[in-house]
Scaffold this motif. Structure first.
Motif, short mmCIF file in Angstrom:
data_model
loop_
_atom_site.label_atom_id
_atom_site.label_comp_id
_atom_site.label_asym_id
_atom_site.label_seq_id
_atom_site.Cartn_x
_atom_site.Cartn_y
_atom_site.Cartn_z
N LEU A 102 1.05 20.81 10.72
CA LEU A 102 1.88 20.50 11.89
C LEU A 102 2.63 19.18 11.80
N GLU A 103 2.08 18.19 11.09
CA GLU A 103 2.77 16.90 11.00
C GLU A 103 4.13 17.04 10.32
N ARG A 104 4.31 18.09 9.54
CA ARG A 104 5.62 18.34 8.91
C ARG A 104 6.68 18.71 9.94
N PHE A 105 6.25 19.10 11.13
CA PHE A 105 7.15 19.55 12.17
C PHE A 105 7.23 18.56 13.33
N ASP A 106 7.14 17.28 13.02
CA ASP A 106 7.27 16.20 14.01
C ASP A 106 6.14 16.22 15.05
N VAL A 107 4.95 16.60 14.60
CA VAL A 107 3.75 16.55 15.45
C VAL A 107 2.95 15.33 15.02
N THR A 108 2.63 14.49 15.99
CA THR A 108 1.84 13.30 15.72
C THR A 108 0.44 13.51 16.29
N VAL A 109 -0.55 13.26 15.46
CA VAL A 109 -1.94 13.44 15.86
C VAL A 109 -2.55 12.09 16.20
N HIS A 110 -3.24 12.02 17.33
CA HIS A 110 -3.93 10.81 17.77
C HIS A 110 -5.40 11.15 17.95
N GLU A 111 -6.27 10.43 17.27
CA GLU A 111 -7.71 10.61 17.47
C GLU A 111 -8.13 9.69 18.60
N VAL A 112 -8.72 10.26 19.64
CA VAL A 112 -9.05 9.51 20.85
C VAL A 112 -10.51 9.75 21.22
N ASN A 113 -11.16 8.70 21.69
CA ASN A 113 -12.52 8.84 22.20
C ASN A 113 -12.44 9.46 23.60
N LEU A 114 -12.63 10.76 23.69
CA LEU A 114 -12.52 11.44 24.98
C LEU A 114 -13.72 11.18 25.89
N GLN A 115 -14.73 10.52 25.37
CA GLN A 115 -15.87 10.13 26.21
C GLN A 115 -15.50 8.91 27.07
N SER A 116 -14.38 8.26 26.71
CA SER A 116 -13.92 7.07 27.42
C SER A 116 -12.61 7.37 28.14
N LEU A 117 -12.65 7.41 29.47
CA LEU A 117 -11.44 7.67 30.24
C LEU A 117 -10.40 6.56 30.03
#
Length: 120
Positions: A23-38
């Protein structure tokens, strides 16, 4: 507009692999986020343009560590920070009789029928 996908730190390995290798080839940026922290979720969303398309990917219980996310809180915080966000819940490890993410604000939910039919 670019697409930003917020992924939890603990999730099935195929999802980030797909996002980063295809997907990054198609202008998709991935962000890894700690979803346990609002606060972490809010901070990440506030850095993104309101014109951006955003998907918040939740996996609960997570695979492999079985972390549990508060779907209702995450949906509320995400919509406050980015009103047009798409909220996706991978509910593979929790059947619909136990977990119903649509009731808590999710837009899309996935369940795995093969897990139940195969006796996993």
């Amino acid at each position: 507009a670019p697409l930003h996908v917020l992924l939890p730190q603990d999730l099935y390995h195929g999802v980030p692999t797909l996002c980063r290798t295809v997907l990054e080839r198609f202008d998709v940026t991935v962000h890894e986020v700690n979803l346990q922290s609002l606060e972490s979720v809010t901070s990440t969303l506030q850095k993104l343009s309101q014109e951006s398309n955003v998907i918040l990917w939740m996996e609960t219980p997570s695979n492999p560590q079985c972390h549990i996310l508060d779907i209702a809180q995450l949906c509320t915080v995400a919509r406050q920070s980015h009103p047009t966000i798409s909220l996706v819940v991978d509910s593979t490890l929790a059947p619909p009789t136990i977990q119903q993410p649509l009731r808590w604000g999710a837009d899309v939910v996935m369940h795995s029928v093969t897990k139940y039919l195969g006796g996993h």
